[in-house]
Design a protein around this motif. Structure first.
Motif, PDB file in Angstrom:
ATOM      1  N   GLY A  23       0.869  -1.152  -0.134  1.00  0.00           N
ATOM      2  CA  GLY A  23       0.036  -0.187   0.079  1.00  0.00           C
ATOM      3  C   GLY A  23       0.782   1.120  -0.075  1.00  0.00           C
ATOM      4  O   GLY A  23       0.597   2.211   0.741  1.00  0.00           O
ATOM      5  N   GLY A  24       1.849   1.311  -0.756  1.00  0.00           N
ATOM      6  CA  GLY A  24       2.764   2.188  -0.786  1.00  0.00           C
ATOM      7  C   GLY A  24       2.628   3.442  -2.024  1.00  0.00           C
ATOM      8  O   GLY A  24       3.397   4.329  -2.090  1.00  0.00           O
ATOM      9  N   SER A  25       1.534   3.360  -2.572  1.00  0.00           N
ATOM     10  CA  SER A  25       1.460   4.267  -3.698  1.00  0.00           C
ATOM     11  C   SER A  25       0.655   5.582  -3.194  1.00  0.00           C
ATOM     12  O   SER A  25       0.633   6.656  -4.114  1.00  0.00           O
ATOM     13  CB  SER A  25       0.332   3.677  -4.917  1.00  0.00           C
ATOM     14  OG  SER A  25      -1.063   3.316  -4.468  1.00  0.00           O
ATOM     15  N   ARG A  26       0.207   5.750  -1.834  1.00  0.00           N
ATOM     16  CA  ARG A  26      -0.421   6.839  -1.673  1.00  0.00           C
ATOM     17  C   ARG A  26      -0.422   6.870  -0.045  1.00  0.00           C
ATOM     18  O   ARG A  26      -0.138   5.871   0.806  1.00  0.00           O
ATOM     19  CB  ARG A  26      -1.527   7.449  -2.094  1.00  0.00           C
ATOM     20  CG  ARG A  26      -2.767   6.325  -1.685  1.00  0.00           C
ATOM     21  CD  ARG A  26      -4.173   6.949  -2.110  1.00  0.00           C
ATOM     22  NE  ARG A  26      -5.093   6.178  -1.799  1.00  0.00           N
ATOM     23  CZ  ARG A  26      -5.694   4.825  -2.291  1.00  0.00           C
ATOM     24  NH1 ARG A  26      -5.127   4.536  -3.661  1.00  0.00           N
ATOM     25  NH2 ARG A  26      -6.563   4.155  -1.829  1.00  0.00           N
ATOM     26  N   GLY A  64       0.188  -1.676  -4.598  1.00  0.00           N
ATOM     27  CA  GLY A  64      -0.985  -1.180  -4.499  1.00  0.00           C
ATOM     28  C   GLY A  64      -1.636  -1.889  -5.705  1.00  0.00           C
ATOM     29  O   GLY A  64      -0.928  -2.459  -6.584  1.00  0.00           O
ATOM     30  N   ARG A  65      -2.952  -1.923  -5.736  1.00  0.00           N
ATOM     31  CA  ARG A  65      -3.982  -2.553  -6.678  1.00  0.00           C
ATOM     32  C   ARG A  65      -3.751  -1.862  -7.965  1.00  0.00           C
ATOM     33  O   ARG A  65      -3.951  -2.687  -8.972  1.00  0.00           O
ATOM     34  CB  ARG A  65      -5.420  -2.869  -6.008  1.00  0.00           C
ATOM     35  CG  ARG A  65      -5.317  -3.749  -4.751  1.00  0.00           C
ATOM     36  CD  ARG A  65      -6.487  -3.592  -4.097  1.00  0.00           C
ATOM     37  NE  ARG A  65      -6.970  -2.214  -3.771  1.00  0.00           N
ATOM     38  CZ  ARG A  65      -7.886  -1.991  -3.100  1.00  0.00           C
ATOM     39  NH1 ARG A  65      -8.715  -2.628  -2.754  1.00  0.00           N
ATOM     40  NH2 ARG A  65      -8.096  -0.526  -2.593  1.00  0.00           N
ATOM     41  N   LYS A  66      -3.766  -0.659  -7.998  1.00  0.00           N
ATOM     42  CA  LYS A  66      -3.915   0.104  -9.163  1.00  0.00           C
ATOM     43  C   LYS A  66      -2.553   0.667  -9.870  1.00  0.00           C
ATOM     44  O   LYS A  66      -1.967   1.268  -9.064  1.00  0.00           O
ATOM     45  CB  LYS A  66      -5.021   1.207  -8.925  1.00  0.00           C
ATOM     46  CG  LYS A  66      -6.173   0.815  -8.289  1.00  0.00           C
ATOM     47  CD  LYS A  66      -7.184   1.743  -8.014  1.00  0.00           C
ATOM     48  CE  LYS A  66      -8.180   1.587  -7.261  1.00  0.00           C
ATOM     49  NZ  LYS A  66      -7.891   1.418  -5.720  1.00  0.00           N
ATOM     50  N   GLN A  67      -2.213   0.305 -11.176  1.00  0.00           N
ATOM     51  CA  GLN A  67      -1.000   0.508 -11.723  1.00  0.00           C
ATOM     52  C   GLN A  67      -0.939   2.160 -11.701  1.00  0.00           C
ATOM     53  O   GLN A  67       0.123   2.665 -11.585  1.00  0.00           O
ATOM     54  CB  GLN A  67      -0.913  -0.103 -13.087  1.00  0.00           C
ATOM     55  CG  GLN A  67       0.297   0.214 -13.959  1.00  0.00           C
ATOM     56  CD  GLN A  67       1.637  -0.384 -13.168  1.00  0.00           C
ATOM     57  OE1 GLN A  67       1.477  -1.700 -12.745  1.00  0.00           O
ATOM     58  NE2 GLN A  67       2.441   0.297 -12.686  1.00  0.00           N
ATOM     59  N   LEU A 116       0.464   3.610  -8.685  1.00  0.00           N
ATOM     60  CA  LEU A 116       1.836   3.283  -8.429  1.00  0.00           C
ATOM     61  C   LEU A 116       2.704   4.130  -9.434  1.00  0.00           C
ATOM     62  O   LEU A 116       3.891   4.550  -8.932  1.00  0.00           O
ATOM     63  CB  LEU A 116       2.003   1.649  -8.841  1.00  0.00           C
ATOM     64  CG  LEU A 116       1.652   0.791  -7.868  1.00  0.00           C
ATOM     65  CD1 LEU A 116       1.651  -0.753  -8.276  1.00  0.00           C
ATOM     66  CD2 LEU A 116       2.433   1.116  -6.465  1.00  0.00           C
ATOM     67  N   ASP A 117       2.331   4.154 -10.863  1.00  0.00           N
ATOM     68  CA  ASP A 117       3.035   5.086 -11.660  1.00  0.00           C
ATOM     69  C   ASP A 117       3.158   6.558 -11.148  1.00  0.00           C
ATOM     70  O   ASP A 117       4.437   7.001 -11.179  1.00  0.00           O
ATOM     71  CB  ASP A 117       2.395   5.139 -12.857  1.00  0.00           C
ATOM     72  CG  ASP A 117       2.332   3.673 -13.713  1.00  0.00           C
ATOM     73  OD1 ASP A 117       3.196   2.695 -13.318  1.00  0.00           O
ATOM     74  OD2 ASP A 117       1.666   3.458 -14.559  1.00  0.00           O
ATOM     75  N   ALA A 118       2.173   7.147 -10.533  1.00  0.00           N
ATOM     76  CA  ALA A 118       2.204   8.553  -9.974  1.00  0.00           C
ATOM     77  C   ALA A 118       3.134   8.464  -8.777  1.00  0.00           C
ATOM     78  O   ALA A 118       4.172   9.504  -8.712  1.00  0.00           O
ATOM     79  CB  ALA A 118       1.009   8.997  -9.279  1.00  0.00           C
ATOM     80  N   ALA A 119       3.170   7.310  -8.217  1.00  0.00           N
ATOM     81  CA  ALA A 119       4.153   7.241  -6.689  1.00  0.00           C
ATOM     82  C   ALA A 119       5.562   7.183  -7.038  1.00  0.00           C
ATOM     83  O   ALA A 119       6.180   7.855  -6.598  1.00  0.00           O
ATOM     84  CB  ALA A 119       3.469   6.124  -5.801  1.00  0.00           C
ATOM     85  N   GLY A 177      -0.685  -5.141  -7.544  1.00  0.00           N
ATOM     86  CA  GLY A 177      -1.416  -6.558  -7.069  1.00  0.00           C
ATOM     87  C   GLY A 177      -1.977  -6.186  -5.566  1.00  0.00           C
ATOM     88  O   GLY A 177      -1.921  -5.294  -4.915  1.00  0.00           O
ATOM     89  N   SER A 178      -2.882  -7.277  -5.133  1.00  0.00           N
ATOM     90  CA  SER A 178      -3.454  -7.099  -3.956  1.00  0.00           C
ATOM     91  C   SER A 178      -2.585  -7.879  -2.851  1.00  0.00           C
ATOM     92  O   SER A 178      -2.352  -9.104  -3.076  1.00  0.00           O
ATOM     93  CB  SER A 178      -4.821  -7.536  -4.055  1.00  0.00           C
ATOM     94  OG  SER A 178      -5.387  -7.669  -2.566  1.00  0.00           O
TER      95      SER A 178
END
Ligand SMILES: NC(=O)c1ccc[n+]([C@@H]2O[C@H](COP(=O)([O-])OP(=O)(O)OC[C@H]3O[C@@H](n4cnc5c(N)ncnc54)[C@H](OP(=O)(O)O)[C@@H]3O)[C@@H](O)[C@H]2O)c1
Length: 99
Positions: free
Chosen positions: A14-17, A38-41, A44-47, A62-63
């Motif tokens: 859960g490191g994307s936000r 994170g589940r949503k690519q 993740l790209d923004a992170a 992935g979850s």
């Protein structure tokens, strides 16, 4: 006297936000490499863009509920960075939230 090897790589689920992204930034500031999930690519790209640390950041979509994702993430992190020293088990939910 024992000699301790400094931690080098952290996996932050859960490191994307939010809190996970903040932890990733802090650990990068301390010289570590990080693997974030994170589940949503797109998140993740923004992170990865926000962290702006290039080769020291690995993002795997992935979850945490998916065993195959968990195994693949660990394998990719060890392959990329050579070790995996810290797990920040951050992804989760608050089941009591809501009305
Ligand atoms: N914020 C607070 O005040 C607070 C207080 C106490 C505890 N916490 C806990 O701290 C943690 C982080 O909170 P936060 O406020 O930073 O949350 P957040 O802003 O909603 O961020 C959640 C992160 O986890 C990812 N995620 C969610 N479910 C996932 C799953 N099944 N597998 C992989 N990644 C997943 C999200 O990305 P995707 O949506 O792309 O999957 C996102 O990167 C949570 O466990 C929360 O319960 C927060």
């Amino acid at each position: 006297m024992s000699v301790q090897t400094p931690a080098r790589t952290a996996l932050i689920t859960g490191g994307s936000r939010g809190i996970g992204l903040a932890v990733a930034g802090e650990l990068l500031d301390r010289g570590m490499s990080v693997c974030i999930t994170g589940r949503k690519q797109p998140g993740l790209d923004a992170a990865v863009d926000e962290l702006a640390e290039g080769d020291r950041v690995l993002a795997v979509a992935g979850s945490t509920a998916d065993p195959e994702h968990r195994a693949r993430t660990v394998a990719l992190a060890v392959e990329r960075f050579g070790s995996l020293d810290i797990l920040v088990n951050n992804a989760g939910i608050n089941p009591t939230s809501g009305p």
